[in-house]
Design a protein around this motif. Structure first.
Motif, PDB file in Angstrom:
ATOM      1  N   ILE A  66       0.892  -1.205   0.069  1.00 22.70           N
ATOM      2  CA  ILE A  66      -0.028   0.038  -0.008  1.00 22.70           C
ATOM      3  C   ILE A  66       0.960   1.347   0.137  1.00 22.70           C
ATOM      4  O   ILE A  66       0.590   2.139  -0.847  1.00 22.70           O
ATOM      5  N   PHE A  67       1.879   1.108   0.727  1.00 19.58           N
ATOM      6  CA  PHE A  67       2.691   2.681   0.937  1.00 19.58           C
ATOM      7  C   PHE A  67       3.523   2.701  -0.388  1.00 19.58           C
ATOM      8  O   PHE A  67       4.049   3.872  -0.723  1.00 19.58           O
ATOM      9  N   SER A  68       4.144   1.427  -0.820  1.00 13.69           N
ATOM     10  CA  SER A  68       4.743   1.617  -2.137  1.00 13.69           C
ATOM     11  C   SER A  68       3.883   2.266  -3.180  1.00 13.69           C
ATOM     12  O   SER A  68       4.413   3.077  -3.824  1.00 13.69           O
ATOM     13  N   SER A  69       2.746   1.862  -3.177  1.00 12.01           N
ATOM     14  CA  SER A  69       1.689   2.425  -4.373  1.00 12.01           C
ATOM     15  C   SER A  69       1.527   4.060  -3.986  1.00 12.01           C
ATOM     16  O   SER A  69       1.619   4.652  -5.005  1.00 12.01           O
ATOM     17  N   LEU A  70       1.368   4.103  -2.743  1.00  8.37           N
ATOM     18  CA  LEU A  70       1.001   5.642  -2.510  1.00  8.37           C
ATOM     19  C   LEU A  70       2.365   6.346  -2.682  1.00  8.37           C
ATOM     20  O   LEU A  70       2.359   7.548  -3.333  1.00  8.37           O
ATOM     21  N   GLY A  71       3.434   5.868  -2.487  1.00  9.93           N
ATOM     22  CA  GLY A  71       4.515   6.514  -2.751  1.00  9.93           C
ATOM     23  C   GLY A  71       5.164   6.849  -4.325  1.00  9.93           C
ATOM     24  O   GLY A  71       5.471   7.933  -4.616  1.00  9.93           O
ATOM     25  N   ALA A  72       4.451   5.623  -4.964  1.00 14.59           N
ATOM     26  CA  ALA A  72       4.786   5.815  -6.434  1.00 14.59           C
ATOM     27  C   ALA A  72       3.955   6.935  -6.938  1.00 14.59           C
ATOM     28  O   ALA A  72       4.432   7.970  -7.973  1.00 14.59           O
ATOM     29  N   THR A  73       2.774   7.188  -6.341  1.00 16.01           N
ATOM     30  CA  THR A  73       1.770   8.319  -6.815  1.00 16.01           C
ATOM     31  C   THR A  73       2.377   9.691  -6.452  1.00 16.01           C
ATOM     32  O   THR A  73       2.288  10.447  -7.179  1.00 16.01           O
ATOM     33  N   TYR A  74       2.779   9.484  -5.058  1.00 15.69           N
ATOM     34  CA  TYR A  74       3.369  10.755  -4.661  1.00 15.69           C
ATOM     35  C   TYR A  74       4.688  11.303  -5.502  1.00 15.69           C
ATOM     36  O   TYR A  74       5.093  12.475  -5.863  1.00 15.69           O
ATOM     37  N   ASP A  75       5.546  10.288  -5.805  1.00 19.74           N
ATOM     38  CA  ASP A  75       6.785  10.406  -6.765  1.00 19.74           C
ATOM     39  C   ASP A  75       6.488  11.004  -8.144  1.00 19.74           C
ATOM     40  O   ASP A  75       6.967  11.951  -8.793  1.00 19.74           O
ATOM     41  N   SER A  76       5.096  10.565  -8.670  1.00 20.98           N
ATOM     42  CA  SER A  76       5.053  11.165  -9.990  1.00 20.98           C
ATOM     43  C   SER A  76       4.367  12.879  -9.963  1.00 20.98           C
ATOM     44  O   SER A  76       4.399  13.419 -10.654  1.00 20.98           O
ATOM     45  N   LEU A  77       3.756  12.813  -8.639  1.00 18.37           N
ATOM     46  CA  LEU A  77       3.074  14.172  -8.528  1.00 18.37           C
ATOM     47  C   LEU A  77       4.429  15.078  -8.145  1.00 18.37           C
ATOM     48  O   LEU A  77       4.379  16.354  -8.666  1.00 18.37           O
ATOM     49  N   ASP A  78       5.345  14.741  -7.698  1.00 19.08           N
ATOM     50  CA  ASP A  78       6.563  15.396  -7.051  1.00 19.08           C
ATOM     51  C   ASP A  78       7.463  15.814  -8.450  1.00 19.08           C
ATOM     52  O   ASP A  78       7.835  16.816  -8.431  1.00 19.08           O
ATOM     53  N   LYS A  79       7.282  14.994  -9.376  1.00 21.85           N
ATOM     54  CA  LYS A  79       7.995  15.031 -10.484  1.00 21.85           C
ATOM     55  C   LYS A  79       7.546  16.168 -11.658  1.00 21.85           C
ATOM     56  O   LYS A  79       8.311  16.852 -12.256  1.00 21.85           O
ATOM     57  N   ILE A  80       6.339  16.563 -11.105  1.00 22.32           N
ATOM     58  CA  ILE A  80       5.756  17.731 -12.053  1.00 22.32           C
ATOM     59  C   ILE A  80       6.404  19.107 -11.753  1.00 22.32           C
ATOM     60  O   ILE A  80       6.602  19.942 -12.547  1.00 22.32           O
ATOM     61  N   LYS A  81       6.855  19.166 -10.706  1.00 20.90           N
ATOM     62  CA  LYS A  81       7.549  20.406 -10.158  1.00 20.90           C
ATOM     63  C   LYS A  81       6.900  21.786 -10.602  1.00 20.90           C
ATOM     64  O   LYS A  81       7.391  22.583 -11.345  1.00 20.90           O
TER      65      LYS A  81
END
Length: 138
Positions: A66-81
């Motif tokens: 669950i936290f890996s999946s949430l982390g992947a979503t956060y990473d994609s959001l963070d890459k938007i900059k």
């Protein structure tokens, strides 16, 4: 950088980040649904509720998933900059809704597993460790 030398655009933020808002919000909505309705269910189905001895932790694999999946979503959001603070805050606020929705659903389902395994001390202990790990991960 190209508009910095044009006087009428000097000291202004570009408008283009707002163009992507509907797409980012749609992505977050789809991530919410995918994690909650598909990934969470599959993660719990494959979880044997045994402690992850090889990693030295007492929680089971569903917490990690669950936290890996949430982390992947956060990473994609963070890459938007996103350079616009208000828009970036809006994205993060929507992501917080995803976290809330997913963890409430995880908790609801884990309570069902807990109730059905009250006679099995090992599973009950791992489930309690899962709840503790979710709290720590937040």
């Amino acid at each position: 950088k190209y508009i910095l030398n044009i006087p009428e655009y000097e000291n202004t933020q570009p408008e283009y980040p707002k163009w992507f808002e509907p797409f980012v919000m749609k992505h977050l909505e789809e991530s919410d649904c995918k994690i909650k309705n598909s990934f969470l269910i599959k993660s719990l189905e494959k979880d044997t509720f045994t402690a992850q001895i090889n990693t030295g932790t007492l929680h089971s694999s569903s917490v990690i998933d669950i936290f890996s999946s949430l982390g992947a979503t956060y990473d994609s959001l963070d890459k938007i900059k996103c350079p616009v603070p208000a828009l970036r805050d809006k994205y993060h606020s929507r992501f917080c809704e995803t976290i809330d929705t997913v963890l409430i659903e995880y908790t609801r389902r884990i309570i069902e597993v807990f109730k059905s395994s009250l006679g099995n001390l090992t599973i009950s202990c791992v489930i309690l460790c899962n709840v503790h790990q979710v709290r720590d991960e937040l």
